[in-house]
Enzyme design. Structure first.
Site, PDB file in Angstrom:
ATOM      1  N   LYS A   1       1.029   0.180  15.221  1.00 40.43           N
ATOM      2  CA  LYS A   1       2.462   0.588  15.505  1.00 40.43           C
ATOM      3  C   LYS A   1       2.687  -0.977  17.056  1.00 40.43           C
ATOM      4  O   LYS A   1       3.508  -1.229  17.566  1.00 40.43           O
ATOM      5  CB  LYS A   1       2.787   0.940  16.647  1.00 40.43           C
ATOM      6  CG  LYS A   1       2.803   2.125  15.322  1.00 40.43           C
ATOM      7  CD  LYS A   1       3.479   2.451  14.330  1.00 40.43           C
ATOM      8  CE  LYS A   1       3.860   3.336  13.617  1.00 40.43           C
ATOM      9  NZ  LYS A   1       4.087   2.454  11.886  1.00 40.43           N
TER      10      LYS A   1
ATOM     11  N   TYR B   1      -9.373   5.615   7.567  1.00 45.68           N
ATOM     12  CA  TYR B   1      -9.455   5.691   8.978  1.00 45.68           C
ATOM     13  C   TYR B   1     -10.791   6.636   8.740  1.00 45.68           C
ATOM     14  O   TYR B   1     -10.184   7.926   8.672  1.00 45.68           O
ATOM     15  CB  TYR B   1      -8.134   6.217   9.024  1.00 45.68           C
ATOM     16  CG  TYR B   1      -7.401   5.262   9.695  1.00 45.68           C
ATOM     17  CD1 TYR B   1      -5.986   4.714   8.544  1.00 45.68           C
ATOM     18  CD2 TYR B   1      -6.882   4.730  10.975  1.00 45.68           C
ATOM     19  CE1 TYR B   1      -5.089   4.293   8.736  1.00 45.68           C
ATOM     20  CE2 TYR B   1      -6.237   3.422  11.049  1.00 45.68           C
ATOM     21  CZ  TYR B   1      -5.146   3.785  10.086  1.00 45.68           C
ATOM     22  OH  TYR B   1      -4.112   2.837   9.839  1.00 45.68           O
TER      23      TYR B   1
ATOM     24  N   PRO C   1      -3.994   0.278  18.523  1.00 45.24           N
ATOM     25  CA  PRO C   1      -4.076   0.448  18.021  1.00 45.24           C
ATOM     26  C   PRO C   1      -4.060   1.018  16.240  1.00 45.24           C
ATOM     27  O   PRO C   1      -3.938   0.786  15.460  1.00 45.24           O
ATOM     28  CB  PRO C   1      -5.178  -1.314  17.075  1.00 45.24           C
ATOM     29  CG  PRO C   1      -6.030  -1.227  18.034  1.00 45.24           C
ATOM     30  CD  PRO C   1      -5.175  -0.210  19.457  1.00 45.24           C
TER      31      PRO C   1
ATOM     32  N   HIS D   1       1.005  -1.214   0.510  1.00 45.00           N
ATOM     33  CA  HIS D   1       0.047  -0.226   0.009  1.00 45.00           C
ATOM     34  C   HIS D   1       1.186   1.240  -0.225  1.00 45.00           C
ATOM     35  O   HIS D   1       2.007   1.480   0.802  1.00 45.00           O
ATOM     36  CB  HIS D   1      -0.929   0.276   1.138  1.00 45.00           C
ATOM     37  CG  HIS D   1      -2.503  -1.269   1.089  1.00 45.00           C
ATOM     38  ND1 HIS D   1      -3.522  -0.344   1.863  1.00 45.00           N
ATOM     39  CD2 HIS D   1      -2.255  -2.024   0.018  1.00 45.00           C
ATOM     40  CE1 HIS D   1      -4.129  -1.535   1.733  1.00 45.00           C
ATOM     41  NE2 HIS D   1      -3.760  -2.631   0.229  1.00 45.00           N
TER      42      HIS D   1
ATOM     43  N   TYR E   1       4.380   6.457  10.546  1.00 46.50           N
ATOM     44  CA  TYR E   1       3.501   5.522   9.694  1.00 46.50           C
ATOM     45  C   TYR E   1       3.916   4.211   9.493  1.00 46.50           C
ATOM     46  O   TYR E   1       4.187   2.755   9.265  1.00 46.50           O
ATOM     47  CB  TYR E   1       1.806   5.639   8.745  1.00 46.50           C
ATOM     48  CG  TYR E   1       0.917   5.068   9.166  1.00 46.50           C
ATOM     49  CD1 TYR E   1       0.999   3.772   7.612  1.00 46.50           C
ATOM     50  CD2 TYR E   1      -0.027   4.831   9.367  1.00 46.50           C
ATOM     51  CE1 TYR E   1      -0.383   2.956   7.363  1.00 46.50           C
ATOM     52  CE2 TYR E   1      -0.953   3.973   9.462  1.00 46.50           C
ATOM     53  CZ  TYR E   1      -0.974   3.312   8.298  1.00 46.50           C
ATOM     54  OH  TYR E   1      -1.892   1.698   8.466  1.00 46.50           O
TER      55      TYR E   1
HETATM   56  P1  FAS Z   1       1.961 -12.111  21.678  1.00 49.27           P
HETATM   57  O1  FAS Z   1       0.588 -11.512  22.628  1.00 49.27           O
HETATM   58  O2  FAS Z   1       0.950 -12.163  20.033  1.00 49.27           O
HETATM   59  O3  FAS Z   1       2.033 -13.225  21.735  1.00 49.27           O
HETATM   60  C1  FAS Z   1       2.255 -13.863  23.026  1.00 49.27           C
HETATM   61  C2  FAS Z   1       2.774 -15.255  23.601  1.00 49.27           C
HETATM   62  O4  FAS Z   1       2.583 -15.781  24.707  1.00 49.27           O
HETATM   63  C3  FAS Z   1       0.724 -16.111  22.731  1.00 49.27           C
HETATM   64  O5  FAS Z   1       1.610 -16.427  22.056  1.00 49.27           O
HETATM   65  C4  FAS Z   1       0.426 -16.108  23.983  1.00 49.27           C
HETATM   66  O6  FAS Z   1       0.184 -17.454  24.801  1.00 49.27           O
HETATM   67  C5  FAS Z   1       2.291 -16.814  25.205  1.00 49.27           C
HETATM   68  N1  FAS Z   1       1.910 -16.979  26.919  1.00 49.27           N
HETATM   69  C6  FAS Z   1       1.694 -15.573  27.436  1.00 49.27           C
HETATM   70  N2  FAS Z   1       2.098 -15.907  28.732  1.00 49.27           N
HETATM   71  C7  FAS Z   1       2.780 -16.997  28.445  1.00 49.27           C
HETATM   72  C8  FAS Z   1       3.021 -18.531  29.979  1.00 49.27           C
HETATM   73  N3  FAS Z   1       2.987 -17.765  31.244  1.00 49.27           N
HETATM   74  N4  FAS Z   1       4.234 -18.903  29.391  1.00 49.27           N
HETATM   75  C9  FAS Z   1       3.857 -19.549  28.016  1.00 49.27           C
HETATM   76  N5  FAS Z   1       3.550 -18.697  27.192  1.00 49.27           N
HETATM   77  C10 FAS Z   1       3.122 -17.317  27.474  1.00 49.27           C
HETATM   78  N6  FAS Z   1      -1.517  -4.741  16.400  1.00 49.27           N
HETATM   79  C11 FAS Z   1      -1.794  -4.013  15.455  1.00 49.27           C
HETATM   80  O7  FAS Z   1      -0.764  -3.305  15.116  1.00 49.27           O
HETATM   81  N7  FAS Z   1      -3.153  -4.034  15.138  1.00 49.27           N
HETATM   82  C12 FAS Z   1      -3.579  -4.427  15.644  1.00 49.27           C
HETATM   83  O8  FAS Z   1      -4.880  -4.394  14.600  1.00 49.27           O
HETATM   84  C13 FAS Z   1      -3.680  -5.218  16.305  1.00 49.27           C
HETATM   85  N8  FAS Z   1      -5.120  -5.677  17.362  1.00 49.27           N
HETATM   86  C14 FAS Z   1      -5.630  -6.499  18.282  1.00 49.27           C
HETATM   87  C15 FAS Z   1      -5.924  -6.773  19.167  1.00 49.27           C
HETATM   88  C16 FAS Z   1      -5.829  -7.830  20.359  1.00 49.27           C
HETATM   89  C17 FAS Z   1      -6.899  -8.856  21.127  1.00 49.27           C
HETATM   90  C18 FAS Z   1      -4.621  -8.340  20.997  1.00 49.27           C
HETATM   91  C19 FAS Z   1      -4.068  -8.787  22.344  1.00 49.27           C
HETATM   92  C20 FAS Z   1      -3.147  -6.935  20.373  1.00 49.27           C
HETATM   93  C21 FAS Z   1      -3.633  -6.313  19.304  1.00 49.27           C
HETATM   94  N9  FAS Z   1      -2.090  -5.979  18.802  1.00 49.27           N
HETATM   95  C22 FAS Z   1      -2.523  -5.153  17.190  1.00 49.27           C
HETATM   96  C23 FAS Z   1      -1.157  -6.030  19.163  1.00 49.27           C
HETATM   97  C24 FAS Z   1      -0.579  -7.626  18.674  1.00 49.27           C
HETATM   98  O9  FAS Z   1      -0.144  -7.229  16.730  1.00 49.27           O
HETATM   99  C25 FAS Z   1       0.697  -7.300  18.976  1.00 49.27           C
HETATM  100  O10 FAS Z   1       1.471  -6.187  19.430  1.00 49.27           O
HETATM  101  C26 FAS Z   1       1.446  -8.663  18.974  1.00 49.27           C
HETATM  102  O11 FAS Z   1       0.783 -10.186  19.123  1.00 49.27           O
HETATM  103  C27 FAS Z   1       2.717  -8.417  19.216  1.00 49.27           C
HETATM  104  O12 FAS Z   1       3.260  -9.850  19.090  1.00 49.27           O
HETATM  105  P2  FAS Z   1       3.838 -10.514  20.656  1.00 49.27           P
HETATM  106  O13 FAS Z   1       4.510 -10.006  21.344  1.00 49.27           O
HETATM  107  O14 FAS Z   1       4.993 -11.564  20.330  1.00 49.27           O
HETATM  108  O15 FAS Z   1       3.265 -10.531  21.969  1.00 49.27           O
HETATM  109  C1  PHB Z   2      -6.150  -4.156  10.834  1.00 49.78           C
HETATM  110  O1  PHB Z   2      -5.568  -4.115   9.340  1.00 49.78           O
HETATM  111  O2  PHB Z   2      -6.109  -5.313  11.780  1.00 49.78           O
HETATM  112  C2  PHB Z   2      -5.383  -2.774  11.142  1.00 49.78           C
HETATM  113  C3  PHB Z   2      -5.037  -2.225  10.752  1.00 49.78           C
HETATM  114  C4  PHB Z   2      -4.148  -0.561  10.592  1.00 49.78           C
HETATM  115  C5  PHB Z   2      -4.714  -0.257  11.832  1.00 49.78           C
HETATM  116  C6  PHB Z   2      -5.263  -1.511  12.486  1.00 49.78           C
HETATM  117  C7  PHB Z   2      -5.172  -2.585  12.576  1.00 49.78           C
HETATM  118  O3  PHB Z   2      -4.218   0.933  12.478  1.00 49.78           O
END
Ligand code: FAS
Ligand code: PHB
Length: 389
Positions: A296, A200, A292, A72, A384
């Site tokens: 980032k 957005y 989100p 994009h 961004y």
């Molecule tokens: P993660 O949370 O992805 O992974 C951590 C891992 O550790 C998990 O698999 C978990 O099961 C494991 N774990 C936890 N505790 C443990 C323990 N005690 N023992 C062993 N394993 C354990 N970011 C965006 O940029 N855009 C978005 O739209 C967006 N939407 C999101 C929606 C939700 C509901 C959430 C919670 C986050 C969102 N994020 C988004 C942020 C997300 O993408 C994170 O930045 C990303 O998952 C970070 O990756 P990790 O640091 O690997 O953490």
């Molecule tokens: C998504 O596609 O999940 C998404 C994209 C941009 C954002 C947040 C979420 O800023």
């Protein structure tokens, strides 16, 4: 069992670090609490910075991202019924890739399997020990037995609700947090995206975002109350609310359909400092969280992994610990810029019900300034697409 780097968490942070280290001859063990299906069942991030994409390429897991990811060059901000395009490529020379975190995590797991990487699923009660020594270890329970992993370093990639951050003594840990008075309700549908690029939306009824996962799969979000639950939102209620917030040309062409998945996520900014304590290092959501809005979350995990990978390489190859010694300050310098940008984008685009008239006028003035200033657009665009690592 003995390894060089013990990693808690088999999400994108843990798997990417494990893959990069293994490719460079450094042994790792990843301990993941949940099953692989559970981890892959979570729909999360969608937009990858160009720097993150380069790191995925360096890890040798970019084939599908480069084949199926959508490059994009820009995105729209809709306000007062008008769409204003932010020309990322024209303003910065860089682009972003739309490629779901779920797909990336799948690619990382497959690469770990191909290389015989050790990822233990169902690892319960994972606990770091002796992190203030140079002989730390991890214990975990699985199959009714307690297992031990001796290692040189432990990396907490266990997300916001993980255990690793708790291994830093309370009197050493500084936490910064802002909880926003709203959440995001997200819906995934097998419908063609309403627009080629992301939209957005700042609307008086609340923020909305039109995103996608492919040319046939869309990801939409609407701002909702901070404590709303998934069951409060039927598909019909979601589509009606989303359409009511879109500019006319999008509202009249959007294709709706049954939800494949629905999520509600609270909006929070959070940073834990330092990101190192002895032989323990934190990376990704274990150390920081952003709303989100600025996409980032996953991308900030990327720069942590980049810095930590380089630092561990220098330790094992050159007996040089300067990267490890400066990891926390180096990672936090970029993290706080991502926190600032995410906070700024969130304030720019959301409806804050308790705000006074002055704050509301500042928000509309911020949007007017953005749409009329090249410098303001360059600033938004460079954040961004991703600031340099
Ligand atoms: P993660 O949370 O992805 O992974 C951590 C891992 O550790 C998990 O698999 C978990 O099961 C494991 N774990 C936890 N505790 C443990 C323990 N005690 N023992 C062993 N394993 C354990 N970011 C965006 O940029 N855009 C978005 O739209 C967006 N939407 C999101 C929606 C939700 C509901 C959430 C919670 C986050 C969102 N994020 C988004 C942020 C997300 O993408 C994170 O930045 C990303 O998952 C970070 O990756 P990790 O640091 O690997 O953490
Ligand atoms: C998504 O596609 O999940 C998404 C994209 C941009 C954002 C947040 C979420 O800023």
């Amino acid at each position: 069992m003995r390894t060089q780097v013990g990693i808690i968490g088999g999400g994108p942070s843990g798997l990417l670090l494990s893959q990069l280290l293994h490719l460079n001859g450094i042994e790792t063990v990843v301990l993941e609490r949940h099953s692989r299906d559970y981890v892959l069942g979570r729909v999360r991030a969608g937009v990858l910075e160009h720097g993150f994409a380069d790191l995925v390429r360096e890890a040798g897991v970019a084939d599908r991202m480069d084949a199926e990811g959508l490059v994009h060059d820009g995105f729209d901000i809709a306000y007062n019924g008008e769409r204003h395009r932010i020309d990322l490529k024209g303003l910065t020379g860089n682009t972003v890739i739309v490629y779901g975190q779920t797909e990336l995590t799948k690619d990382l797991y497959e690469a770990r399997d191909r290389m015989g990487g050790i990822v233990v699923h169902g690892a319960e009660d994972v606990a770091p020990h002796d992190v203030e020594t140079d002989t730390p270890c991890l214990t975990y329970r699985r199959g009714g037995e307690v297992h031990r992993v001796d290692c040189d370093f432990i990396v907490g990639c266990d997300g916001f609700h993980g255990v690793s951050r708790q291994a830093i003594p309370a009197d050493r840990l500084r936490e910064y947090e802002k909880v926003y008075p709203m959440g995001w309700f997200g819906l995934l549908s097998e419908t063609p995206p309403v627009s080629e690029e992301l939209i957005y939306v700042n609307h008086e009824r609340g923020f909305a975002l039109c995103s996608m996962r492919s040319h046939t799969r869309s990801r939409y979000y609407v701002q909702c109350g901070a404590d709303e639950r998934i069951e409060q939102w039927s598909d019909d209620r979601f589509w009606t609310e989303l359409v009511s917030r879109l500019p006319e040309d999008a509202a009249s062409t959007i294709v709706t359909g049954p939800s494949l998945e629905k999520t509600v996520a609270p909006l929070r900014s959070y940073v834990a400092e330092p990101m190192r304590h002895g032989s323990l290092f934190l990376a990704g959501d274990a150390a920081h969280i952003v709303p989100p809005t600025g996409a980032k979350g996953l991308n900030s995990a990327g720069s942590d992994i980049f810095y930590l990978f380089q630092a561990l390489l220098d330790h094992y190859r050159k007996d040089d610990d300067s990267g490890l010694d400066h990891y926390s300050e180096r990672a936090l310098a970029r993290i706080w810029k991502a926190e600032r940008f995410s906070w700024w984008m969130t304030r720019l685009l959301h409806h804050f019900p308790a705000e006074d008239d002055f704050d509301r006028r500042i928000q509309t003035t911020e949007l007017d300034y953005l749409f009329s200033s090249h410098a303001a657009q360059v600033s938004l665009a460079e954040n961004y697409v991703g600031l340099p690592y």
